[in-house]
Design an enzyme around this catalytic site. Structure first.
Site, PDB file in Angstrom:
ATOM      1  N   HIS A   8      18.839 -15.505 -28.647  1.00 16.53           N
ATOM      2  CA  HIS A   8      18.899 -16.399 -29.815  1.00 16.53           C
ATOM      3  C   HIS A   8      17.536 -16.430 -30.496  1.00 16.53           C
ATOM      4  O   HIS A   8      16.491 -16.272 -29.845  1.00 16.53           O
ATOM      5  CB  HIS A   8      19.266 -17.829 -29.382  1.00 16.53           C
ATOM      6  CG  HIS A   8      20.571 -17.946 -28.658  1.00 16.53           C
ATOM      7  ND1 HIS A   8      21.777 -17.695 -29.267  1.00 16.53           N
ATOM      8  CD2 HIS A   8      20.869 -18.298 -27.375  1.00 16.53           C
ATOM      9  CE1 HIS A   8      22.756 -17.901 -28.392  1.00 16.53           C
ATOM     10  NE2 HIS A   8      22.230 -18.260 -27.242  1.00 16.53           N
ATOM     11  N   SER A  73      21.300 -24.104 -29.549  1.00 20.98           N
ATOM     12  CA  SER A  73      21.207 -25.568 -29.512  1.00 20.98           C
ATOM     13  C   SER A  73      21.013 -26.150 -30.913  1.00 20.98           C
ATOM     14  O   SER A  73      21.283 -27.327 -31.137  1.00 20.98           O
ATOM     15  CB  SER A  73      20.069 -26.014 -28.600  1.00 20.98           C
ATOM     16  OG  SER A  73      18.821 -25.586 -29.115  1.00 20.98           O
ATOM     17  N   HIS A 223      25.866 -17.233 -19.502  1.00 22.00           N
ATOM     18  CA  HIS A 223      25.301 -17.939 -18.344  1.00 22.00           C
ATOM     19  C   HIS A 223      26.065 -17.568 -17.082  1.00 22.00           C
ATOM     20  O   HIS A 223      26.461 -18.427 -16.292  1.00 22.00           O
ATOM     21  CB  HIS A 223      25.301 -19.457 -18.580  1.00 22.00           C
ATOM     22  CG  HIS A 223      24.941 -19.823 -19.989  1.00 22.00           C
ATOM     23  ND1 HIS A 223      25.848 -20.303 -20.891  1.00 22.00           N
ATOM     24  CD2 HIS A 223      23.772 -19.702 -20.668  1.00 22.00           C
ATOM     25  CE1 HIS A 223      25.268 -20.482 -22.067  1.00 22.00           C
ATOM     26  NE2 HIS A 223      23.998 -20.125 -21.965  1.00 22.00           N
ATOM     27  N   GLU A 284      19.105 -14.225 -22.252  1.00 24.02           N
ATOM     28  CA  GLU A 284      18.910 -15.417 -23.109  1.00 24.02           C
ATOM     29  C   GLU A 284      17.424 -15.734 -23.251  1.00 24.02           C
ATOM     30  O   GLU A 284      17.033 -16.902 -23.330  1.00 24.02           O
ATOM     31  CB  GLU A 284      19.698 -16.632 -22.595  1.00 24.02           C
ATOM     32  CG  GLU A 284      19.966 -17.639 -23.721  1.00 24.02           C
ATOM     33  CD  GLU A 284      20.914 -18.790 -23.354  1.00 24.02           C
ATOM     34  OE1 GLU A 284      21.324 -18.886 -22.198  1.00 24.02           O
ATOM     35  OE2 GLU A 284      21.237 -19.569 -24.255  1.00 24.02           O
TER      36      GLU A 284
END
Lengths: 341, 341
Positions: A8, A73, A223, A284
């Site tokens: 991200h 997020s 995840h 990630e």
């Protein structure tokens, strides 16, 4: 080649967050909302935010290409309405596109959708089409809980989502099932909500016949699949009790797990339990866990080290690093081939 | 001795469920509510419901004593108000008490609480005291989400729960953190909600200093800790990023995990990652997964087989089977010693 399917843009220049804060501040008085054109970020700023962060770590750790999407997020689909999400998603996606143009060998985009609680997911289709057709994005992040921890949306198996799935299949893009910030005080965002969403999404698939309706639909559960591989026996047993086919047959042509599991025993379990064809390399990075593991002296999220140390054959490792990603993200494979890779 | 710290009375005579259905049907007209005295279950019925089910399997599999509580999915704290939960909890707890009197060598009670959404947990104290002082129960099941999947209660670290913790510490009973049925269509009860709650509860502890306020408070996280051991690196890293002490120091004097993980690789990971002093033998038999694993030919929930096959020393296995339970449940130890065991 080593492809990281889960990165991200967590290091975007601070102007982005300032713009978003102005957008949020204007929720009660839309006349105060900033214009998209008021966000000015130069190519140099983008270059610097990547070169000193993600790209530097990719070089240090030895990965080559990251499927790159807006900060998970910060999607915060629960804020405002469709219009707010739509403007925000367009801005965030465009920044990832610009990164992919500045570093075409190292980044390729995945779209954030302008989801909003209670709004028909079909409204997200124009942004998805734009990202895929104009920006060359190869995947999409789908938030199964746009409410941000209140879980008010129908399960992923519900027809509510079908228009989006039809478009995904038409475009040939898989979805990473990824929630955003939790605004429910019960759930810590990266320590509970993310992992819970992974487990929840998998179980929504298990209890349904979604992939009978969409045999070409592909979900990547990030995840490391949440709690799923650790409880693989439980899930096999639950499916059996429900008279579903064995999980391999029922789900594993459509559901894949990434390797964002931040210690060796977790990766060892993942690679032992889940067929190698269903595992995609990912870190990630730079994401939820940024420190150095005192037990190893290396970054928690340097997941390549765990894959290297696991009991995998070279051929299996190559599938996890590259082969599976080329198969599961056909537009990625086409983009790489177009560049002679 | 082999102590199973996690068994529910899932096989209660059908009269119990019929009574509950009448109680629920009367929610809109309380004058129709059945009296407690209208539920008539004989000792012979109780004996049969246990002897042919849990006790038979305990004998077949070789466990000796089960910490036995009312059926978790039937607690359904979201139904009705405190009065409804109070009557229902009293009935369910008394049945477990009667089972423990009929089979004192094999069952000892753990209490269900009369929780109700939005109601002060202190209202549960009288039922807890009664179960511990009159029924000889040694533990309690605490539901962190009495809303049944909407997660409207404050986190376990909130002072909301403190009166209950004070009483638990005073009585010397640990809590198993265990949700009930999900009435949120997003969450399958045993495949998502249970595991999510385990992960959520652990993270609520991690982000707080609850155990500084209650050094003698003990939580057992069931279902092998949800996603926690599989993501132990993530949790260690998150704690480190938050400047919390190492997890061992921060949480592991107070938080324990059971072995309800239904395949060998999961148990191998659990016993490798979590210190042996923090692992309690459990099967949740007869529970969520009732079938035979075609890969092994044995019941998925015959967790003793996995412990036997894991790379543990005899001394460590004894801790998991018995020693840890005697330490973590002091009233269990006292009850056993009083019977010369």
């Amino acid at each position: 080649m080593i492809i990281d399917c889960h990165g991200h843009y967590t290091t975007a220049p601070p102007a982005l967050e300032r713009w978003r804060q102005r957008q949020i501040a204007a929720l009660s008085d839309r006349s105060m909302a900033p214009k998209t054109s008021e966000l000015q970020i130069s190519d140099d700023e983008l270059r610097e935010s990547i070169a000193k962060n993600q790209l530097q770590k990719m070089r240090e750790r030895g990965s080559d290409l990251t499927i790159f999407s807006p900060r998970a997020s910060f999607m915060a689909h629960h804020i405002g309405d469709f219009g707010v999400s739509s403007t925000w998603a367009a801005i965030c996606n465009e920044l990832c596109y610009r990164v992919s143009k500045l570093f075409p060998d190292h980044f390729i985009g995945a779209a954030m959708l302008p989801q909003s609680p209670g709004v028909d997911p079909a409204t997200c289709i124009p942004e998805l089409e734009r990202c895929v057709r104009e920006y060359g994005f190869v995947a999409v992040n789908l938030n199964p809980d746009p409410s941000g921890g209140h879980w008010t949306a129908p399960p992923l198996s519900d027809r509510h989502w079908y228009p989006l799935y039809e478009k995904m299949v038409e475009l040939g893009v898989p979805a990473m099932i990824h929630v955003s910030t939790s605004c429910n005080p019960s759930f810590h965002t990266t320590g509970a909500h993310y992992l819970n969403a992974d487990t929840t999404a998998f179980m929504q698939c298990l209890t349904s016949d979604l992939f009978k309706d969409f045999p070409a639909l592909r979900f990547v559960i990030p995840h490391g699949g949440g709690a799923v591989p650790y409880h693989w026996g439980r899930f096999r047993g639950l499916a059996q009790d429900m008279k579903k086919p064995p999980l391999k047959e029922h789900l594993l042509s459509n559901v894949f797990f990434d390797t964002c599991v931040y210690h060796q025993p977790g990766i060892d379990l993942l690679t032992k339990v889940i067929p190698v064809d269903n595992i995609l390399f990912a870190s990630e990075m730079i994401g939820a866990v940024r420190g150095i593991d005192p037990e190893t002296g290396h970054a928690f999220d340097d997941t390549k080290r765990y894959i290297e140390a696991s009991a995998l054959s070279t051929a299996d490792r190559q599938k996890i690093y590259e082969g599976n990603a080329r198969r599961i993200y056909p537009r990625l494979d086409a983009a790489l081939k177009a560049r002679g890779r």
